[in-house]
Motif scaffolding. Structure first.
Motif, short mmCIF file in Angstrom:
data_model
loop_
_atom_site.label_atom_id
_atom_site.label_comp_id
_atom_site.label_asym_id
_atom_site.label_seq_id
_atom_site.Cartn_x
_atom_site.Cartn_y
_atom_site.Cartn_z
N THR A 10 26.61 -42.16 59.73
CA THR A 10 27.84 -41.52 60.19
C THR A 10 28.05 -40.19 59.47
N GLU A 11 29.09 -39.46 59.84
CA GLU A 11 29.26 -38.08 59.37
C GLU A 11 29.49 -37.95 57.87
N ASP A 12 29.99 -38.99 57.20
CA ASP A 12 30.16 -38.88 55.75
C ASP A 12 28.91 -39.32 54.98
N GLY A 13 27.83 -39.59 55.72
CA GLY A 13 26.57 -39.99 55.08
C GLY A 13 26.39 -41.49 54.94
N SER A 14 27.45 -42.26 55.20
CA SER A 14 27.35 -43.71 55.06
C SER A 14 26.85 -44.33 56.35
N HIS A 15 26.21 -45.48 56.21
CA HIS A 15 25.65 -46.17 57.36
C HIS A 15 26.71 -46.92 58.16
N SER A 16 26.43 -47.11 59.41
CA SER A 16 27.12 -48.08 60.24
C SER A 16 26.04 -48.74 61.10
N LEU A 17 26.47 -49.59 62.01
CA LEU A 17 25.54 -50.26 62.91
C LEU A 17 25.95 -49.98 64.35
N TYR A 18 24.96 -49.88 65.20
CA TYR A 18 25.20 -49.74 66.63
C TYR A 18 24.82 -51.04 67.31
N HIS A 19 25.79 -51.66 67.98
CA HIS A 19 25.58 -52.91 68.69
C HIS A 19 25.05 -52.58 70.08
N GLU A 20 23.80 -52.91 70.33
CA GLU A 20 23.15 -52.47 71.55
C GLU A 20 23.70 -53.14 72.80
N LYS A 23 27.21 -51.64 73.21
CA LYS A 23 27.19 -50.17 73.19
C LYS A 23 28.37 -49.65 72.37
N GLU A 24 28.48 -50.18 71.17
CA GLU A 24 29.62 -49.88 70.29
C GLU A 24 29.15 -49.86 68.85
N THR A 25 29.78 -49.02 68.04
CA THR A 25 29.46 -48.98 66.62
C THR A 25 30.41 -49.89 65.84
N TYR A 26 29.97 -50.31 64.66
CA TYR A 26 30.80 -51.14 63.79
C TYR A 26 31.89 -50.32 63.11
N HIS A 27 31.66 -49.02 62.96
CA HIS A 27 32.63 -48.14 62.30
C HIS A 27 32.72 -46.82 63.06
N SER A 28 33.59 -45.96 62.59
CA SER A 28 33.75 -44.65 63.19
C SER A 28 32.51 -43.78 62.96
N PHE A 29 32.12 -43.02 63.99
CA PHE A 29 31.04 -42.04 63.84
C PHE A 29 31.40 -40.99 62.78
N HIS A 30 32.70 -40.78 62.55
CA HIS A 30 33.16 -39.74 61.64
C HIS A 30 33.07 -40.15 60.17
N GLY A 31 32.66 -41.38 59.93
CA GLY A 31 32.48 -41.80 58.53
C GLY A 31 32.89 -43.25 58.32
N ALA A 32 31.91 -44.12 58.17
CA ALA A 32 32.20 -45.55 57.97
C ALA A 32 32.92 -45.80 56.66
N TYR A 33 32.41 -45.23 55.59
CA TYR A 33 32.97 -45.44 54.26
C TYR A 33 34.40 -44.90 54.19
N ARG A 34 34.61 -43.69 54.70
CA ARG A 34 35.94 -43.09 54.67
C ARG A 34 36.92 -43.87 55.54
#
Length: 232
Positions: A10-20, A23-34
């Motif tokens: 994600t945008e803050d450099g932290s990982h997230s997961l994409y559920h295939e 078709k959804e991510t576990y966190h925001s694209f803008h930053g999972a950690y934040r």
């Protein structure tokens, strides 16, 4: 059955997961950690503590253990503040070790890197069992869906399910009522979601709904308080 997921950054450099499948991510694209810090720690746990100083232990219920990020950040918070936390989380589809062992959350903040061992410990703790993970953090995770889960009285609820557009059943009013009934007087529910119907349902359940500013990329989020006074 394990979810079909792949690791994304994600945008803050932290990982997230994409559920295939969803078709959804576990966190925001803008930053999972934040996002986790903002929604669940700052506007959830910290805000509850501001209203309830020295009321320990704090009982937290999480809908959606997912990557374990919320639980790990809460453990770090508990250890740093030396405040006991009882944390209960549910997750019907746990991640496999080859996924969670690659997640880079422990690299996001050098000041808390020394808590890295606890991230794996949270994932390795047997499902449907509970126990202490660190001095101030007692943890139980159940592999179960929300509709089948046994809920314990909670002070703080982290509602971190997939979006209503992807899993509307998790945001149904009857399940929200189940969660609301488990909340203790003065408890707070916090989530990234700001959908109108969701907020209307919370208000109809008697909660005081607020719209704090959202994390990066979102205008607002939702926080809902249960009254300190219970009906006799």
């Amino acid at each position: 059955m394990s979810a079909k997921v792949k690791i994304i950054t994600t945008e803050d450099g932290s990982h997230s997961l994409y559920h295939e499948d969803l078709k959804e991510t576990y966190h925001s694209f803008h930053g999972a950690y934040r996002e986790s810090l903002h929604v669940f720690l700052i506007y959830g746990l910290d805000s509850w503590l501001a209203r309830n100083p020295r009321k320990y232990p704090i009982r937290i219920f999480e809908v959606g253990f997912g990557t374990g990020l919320n639980a790990w950040l809460t453990l770090v918070w508990a250890e740093q503040n030396q405040i006991p936390v009882l944390y209960h989380t549910i997750e019907p589809f746990p991640l496999e070790k080859d996924i969670y062992s690659q997640l880079n959350y422990i690299d996001q903040n050098d000041a808390i890197w020394h808590y890295h061992k606890y991230f794996e410990a949270l994932h390795k703790l047997p499902w449907n069992e509970g126990g202490p993970v660190s001095e101030y953090f007692n943890f139980k995770k159940d592999q179960v869906k929300l509709e089948d889960a046994q809920l314990y009285p909670s002070d703080v609820v982290f509602f971190d399910a997939f979006a209503p557009s992807k899993q509307p059943e998790l945001w149904a009013k009857d399940l929200l009522e189940k969660v609301e009934k488990s909340m203790r007087p003065g408890a707070v529910l916090t989530t990234y979601c700001a959908k109108g119907q969701f907020k209307r349902d919370l208000k109809e359940l008697g909660l005081d709904v607020q719209n704090p500013p959202g994390p990066p990329g979102k205008k607002e989020m939702t926080r809902a308080w249960k009254s300190e006074i219970t009906e006799s």
